[in-house]
Design an enzyme around this catalytic site. Sequence first.
Site, PDB file in Angstrom:
ATOM      1  N   ASN A  22       0.826  -1.166   0.187  1.00 39.90           N
ATOM      2  CA  ASN A  22      -0.342   0.302  -0.114  1.00 39.90           C
ATOM      3  C   ASN A  22       0.593   1.215  -0.138  1.00 39.90           C
ATOM      4  OD1 ASN A  22       1.161   0.808   2.709  1.00 39.90           O
ATOM      5  ND2 ASN A  22      -0.756  -0.808   3.567  1.00 39.90           N
ATOM      6  N   ARG A  72       1.461   3.663   1.929  1.00 43.10           N
ATOM      7  CA  ARG A  72       1.976   4.036   3.508  1.00 43.10           C
ATOM      8  C   ARG A  72       3.212   3.335   3.089  1.00 43.10           C
ATOM      9  NH1 ARG A  72       0.163   2.315   9.199  1.00 43.10           N
ATOM     10  NH2 ARG A  72       0.901  -0.149   7.824  1.00 43.10           N
ATOM     11  N   GLU A  73       3.063   1.633   3.561  1.00 44.50           N
ATOM     12  CA  GLU A  73       4.224   0.643   3.081  1.00 44.50           C
ATOM     13  C   GLU A  73       5.240   1.209   1.786  1.00 44.50           C
ATOM     14  OE1 GLU A  73       1.546  -3.357   4.134  1.00 44.50           O
ATOM     15  OE2 GLU A  73       2.034  -2.662   2.153  1.00 44.50           O
ATOM     16  N   ASP A 106      -5.708  -7.635   2.737  1.00 45.81           N
ATOM     17  CA  ASP A 106      -6.324  -9.315   2.820  1.00 45.81           C
ATOM     18  C   ASP A 106      -7.221  -9.962   1.563  1.00 45.81           C
ATOM     19  OD1 ASP A 106      -4.361  -9.075   5.259  1.00 45.81           O
ATOM     20  OD2 ASP A 106      -6.526  -9.887   6.390  1.00 45.81           O
TER      21      ASP A 106
END
Length: 333
Positions: free
Chosen positions: A205, A207-208, A278
């Site tokens: 995502n 943020r990652e 997920d």
Amino acid sequence: MADKLLWKTCFDDLKILIIGDVILDHYLIGKVDRISPEAPVPVVVHQTEEYRLGGAANVALNIQSMGATPYLLSVIGTDQHGEQLIKLLENTALNTALITKDRAKTTSCKTRVLARNQQLLRYDRETTAWIGKDLETKLINKVVALLEKETIHAIVFQDYNKGLLTDNFIFQILKIAKKQHIKTLADPKKANFLAYLGVDWFKPNLREINEGLNLTISEHNPELPELREAAQTIKKHLKNTHTLITLGAKGMYYHTPKEDGLLPTEERQVADVCGAGDTVISVLSLGVAANLEIKQAVTLANIAGGQVCEKVGVVPVDKAALLSEYEELINKM
């Protein structure tokens, strides 16, 4: 679009191996009518209590809900929460043969306190130390044994930084998968963000992305050129084939050897974003394993992630609702 009957059954023969951190999601649900006289906090009067499957276990549940067969490999503790998680897996007819118990491990449990469909507090219990070499070897041997017995169409790495997916474990499984021509997908976290060398699909995502690559892409208004540059940087490090960056309410960005693009989300009444990642990797893995066109697979994953956000707590995708919304979208084009 393909024949509807074929479309609705195209995942049924697929077998997906999920390797990752399982989480027990614990919900304490109550009502709030007043603020505590002891501290400026709400007083929650208990109504119900629930346990649900989270993390890699939620990925397995999503894959099962789409009609495919999941194989879940993970490590839990020899504790009460581990027993509760096993019970939930068995109650949903998910195979527990590849779940290993380790005395040194505390089963990850996230307790969320909810009132009026809002999360007031989350309380986590877990250990995040890396698994030892002996356990790592044991798990690799379990994967090898499974692949000798079953035809696995894709392997999903679902990383929550709880100590399972070490650099070497990731390297060894990717090596095995490449040798056997099995498609691989990774949903990474910061600790081993760049460990997935040669993975087919990499799905962080935003943020990652920022944490893993030390970037500052705006989460409120990400621009196409900077997303494209991030995907190219990932490809330079990992030599992966495809990248899918989830952008929350902004949708998804996908980058492939032949094309890239932004897919917006449908406007929805968002109740809870828990478990959306997920669901996205679950549906994406099925689309990839079924050899759907890239934009088809990504669009399905995008819709699925949005649909589960309309529900409170971690819940699996509803296959009928997903395919119905996808068909409506295609018919509008």
